[in-house]
Design an enzyme around this catalytic site. Sequence first.
Site, mmCIF file in Angstrom:
data_model
loop_
_atom_site.group_PDB
_atom_site.id
_atom_site.type_symbol
_atom_site.label_atom_id
_atom_site.label_comp_id
_atom_site.label_asym_id
_atom_site.label_seq_id
_atom_site.Cartn_x
_atom_site.Cartn_y
_atom_site.Cartn_z
ATOM 1 N N ASP A 170 41.407 39.852 39.708
ATOM 2 C CA ASP A 170 39.959 40.090 39.739
ATOM 3 C C ASP A 170 39.383 40.295 41.138
ATOM 4 O O ASP A 170 38.202 40.028 41.371
ATOM 5 C CB ASP A 170 39.218 38.914 39.089
ATOM 6 C CG ASP A 170 39.575 38.718 37.625
ATOM 7 O OD1 ASP A 170 40.258 39.585 37.053
ATOM 8 O OD2 ASP A 170 39.167 37.693 37.049
ATOM 9 N N HIS B 49 35.183 39.833 42.286
ATOM 10 C CA HIS B 49 34.647 38.832 43.207
ATOM 11 C C HIS B 49 34.104 39.497 44.476
ATOM 12 O O HIS B 49 32.966 39.258 44.886
ATOM 13 C CB HIS B 49 35.729 37.833 43.609
ATOM 14 C CG HIS B 49 36.303 37.036 42.484
ATOM 15 N ND1 HIS B 49 36.541 35.683 42.575
ATOM 16 C CD2 HIS B 49 36.701 37.381 41.241
ATOM 17 C CE1 HIS B 49 37.069 35.239 41.439
ATOM 18 N NE2 HIS B 49 37.179 36.270 40.618
ATOM 19 N N GLU C 91 39.138 43.568 31.897
ATOM 20 C CA GLU C 91 38.121 43.182 30.930
ATOM 21 C C GLU C 91 36.806 43.901 31.236
ATOM 22 O O GLU C 91 36.346 44.736 30.452
ATOM 23 C CB GLU C 91 37.922 41.661 30.985
ATOM 24 C CG GLU C 91 37.013 41.094 29.915
ATOM 25 C CD GLU C 91 37.029 39.569 29.939
ATOM 26 O OE1 GLU C 91 37.364 38.962 28.921
ATOM 27 O OE2 GLU C 91 36.714 38.992 31.018
ATOM 28 N N GLU D 46 31.779 45.474 36.088
ATOM 29 C CA GLU D 46 31.987 44.781 37.361
ATOM 30 C C GLU D 46 32.922 45.581 38.264
ATOM 31 O O GLU D 46 32.809 45.516 39.493
ATOM 32 C CB GLU D 46 32.516 43.375 37.117
ATOM 33 C CG GLU D 46 31.464 42.446 36.521
ATOM 34 C CD GLU D 46 31.978 41.046 36.278
ATOM 35 O OE1 GLU D 46 31.425 40.104 36.863
ATOM 36 O OE2 GLU D 46 32.947 40.884 35.490
#
Length: 684
Positions: free
Chosen positions: A435, A439, A511, A515
């Site tokens: 990820d 972040h 996912e 983002e």
Amino acid sequence: MANICSLALVVYAVCFSVLIPQATSQSFLFPEAQSTILPDPSTFFAPNLLSSPLPTNSFFQNFVLNNGDQPEYIHPYTMKSSNSSLSLAYPSFSYTSTVISTTPFQPDLTISGSKTTTIPDPNNDHHVVSDFNDLSVTLDFPSSNLRFFLIRGSPYLTCIVSQPTPVSISTSHTIVSSSSASGSNTKFIIKLGNGQTWLIYTSSPTDLTASGASSLTFNNFSGNIRVAVMPDANPKSEAILDQFSSSYPTSGAAVLKNSNTLTYKWEKTGGDLLILAHPLHLMLLSNATVLQDFKYKSIDGNLVGVVGDTWVLNSKPIPVTWNSIGGVKIDLFPEIISALRRDVDALSSTELSAASYFYGKLVAKAARLALIAEEVACPDVIPAIRTFLTEKIQPWLDGTFSGNGFLHDKKWGGLVTKQGSTDKGADFGFGLYSDHHYHLGYFVYGISVLAKIDPAWGEKYKAQAYSLLADYLNKDKQSNPNYTRLRCFDLYKLHSWAGGVTEFADGRNQESTSEAVNAYYAAALMGKAYNDPQLEATGSLFTTLEIQAAQMWWHVREGGENQTYEQDFAKENRVVGVLWSTKRDSGLWFAAAEAKEIRLGIQVMPISPITEVLFSDTGFPSELVNWALPALGRTGVTEAWKGFVYALQGLYDKAGALEKIKSLTGFDDGNSLSNLLWWIHSRS
């Protein structure tokens, strides 16, 4: 694909000329990490590769983790390595209303060579990655004289046998028949009990002898072996495979010649190549020889044959803006300003989690308030926001934040967090390279806004900002030798992955597309903030490409030419939960498939001007909202997730959405009432 094509697609690659200025990004390095949880890359990577940063979200990642024996999907085959052999399967797919997946790996063919020594050598008894690039990876099996060129999209698997070696071709099925085509002894036709027909080509005449009901052997062969499954029973397909069987690629790279042209180039032996294109490729290809009737099936849609050792993919970038595309009418300013003042006042009492993801979201939330304040002419709140952003961002950049911080890992070449360097579960696996674009995208967004409103601060911390960005958006070791290139972005699939250096049976996964979009959008804004048009262009390119992939593979449509998935799945879903290399799952990492409002929200957050582009498909937002609305009646649904449903409703029903938003009593930790009111009032 009319709706999917509603925005101009952009493409970008490793050899692009538009990226982070080298001197700036190399001038700062975060303190060195002493990770206790990262795997040792020296087990599977060749020694000459270990001196440079290594990929942590690659299409072949499973091959370099743990025992290296989990399969990976290298279109159109799933492949699995085991000691001195490589197995491949042309997968079938299972479909339900909740999941689409490839059937469990069962090798259709396994190629193995006799070991050159009878003395076990644990350091020489497995494959070695001797080379890799955007579109290829080379696996060597030193103990059996075999080298495999694994080329993404190739209908052939190419094996080089370096010296005379008995080579076995085995299967988990029954061999119904095997024969030499026309007595040439350079082409063999293998029919299996599962109905498949495989073609095997050799660079020189040889004999293929049966060694059991499920095994064949080339005795003391040296040279090239190519294998390909027949995609169908059409003799024309066999003729096409015959035609291109003698030309094979050894590696493949993606090259950007200018700001909107992506070129795939393969190093090869022989004449023209035959490579398979997925649906997103086909939308971009120009001046290519496309074999429309030569198709292989894949979980991503039909793969269609393209002839040539160079592909050109043309596209245009989208404009990236700080503020809303259509603007907010002056008479609507007061309502937004009233909420804005309350949200800014609340910053002083905001408690920030030490976890990098949640901390970054709160930073980005505050940054949104500053941009909203600019847009609605409320400059008097900006100093308080500037102070908040400075106090919260700066400790992560100068290493003074006691709860956590960024460190540089030399082993793989990238950032980890202090908490994540010793705890696999901390920061959602950030210490295992999971990820990162999520972040860091939030941090980069906050830094970009702060650099905009406080240029002096931005200049002071420019080196740290660019180093942070380079972790997920680095050109190559020439641009910055401390980070791997394009950590998350897949130049064949044309979207990002999030899984990191964790082994998964289903391959890579991602996912939240929204983002991911935010990460590249934030990069473009950083280019704006620092007056860096090259970085702005790069961020714009990746933003668009991520959006295009999201619209094709994560946004689920039913009916018409835009339906990508099988009917049962398409009928019951409007967004994918987690997209894997070999699976489409309606569930999320943290919520069941029934939580449709969460599934919607995770594909919408964070709400910013780019959200309008992500959901620009005519009619789709209303389909998605109507699909999710009934789920809001479930017990335990939070106000935070409702906010994203209502925001999307605002794209086609401003009045109805506004009424619902005003009734909310809580918001996601990266969202606010100010942001939602701005969103609704900036809809045309």
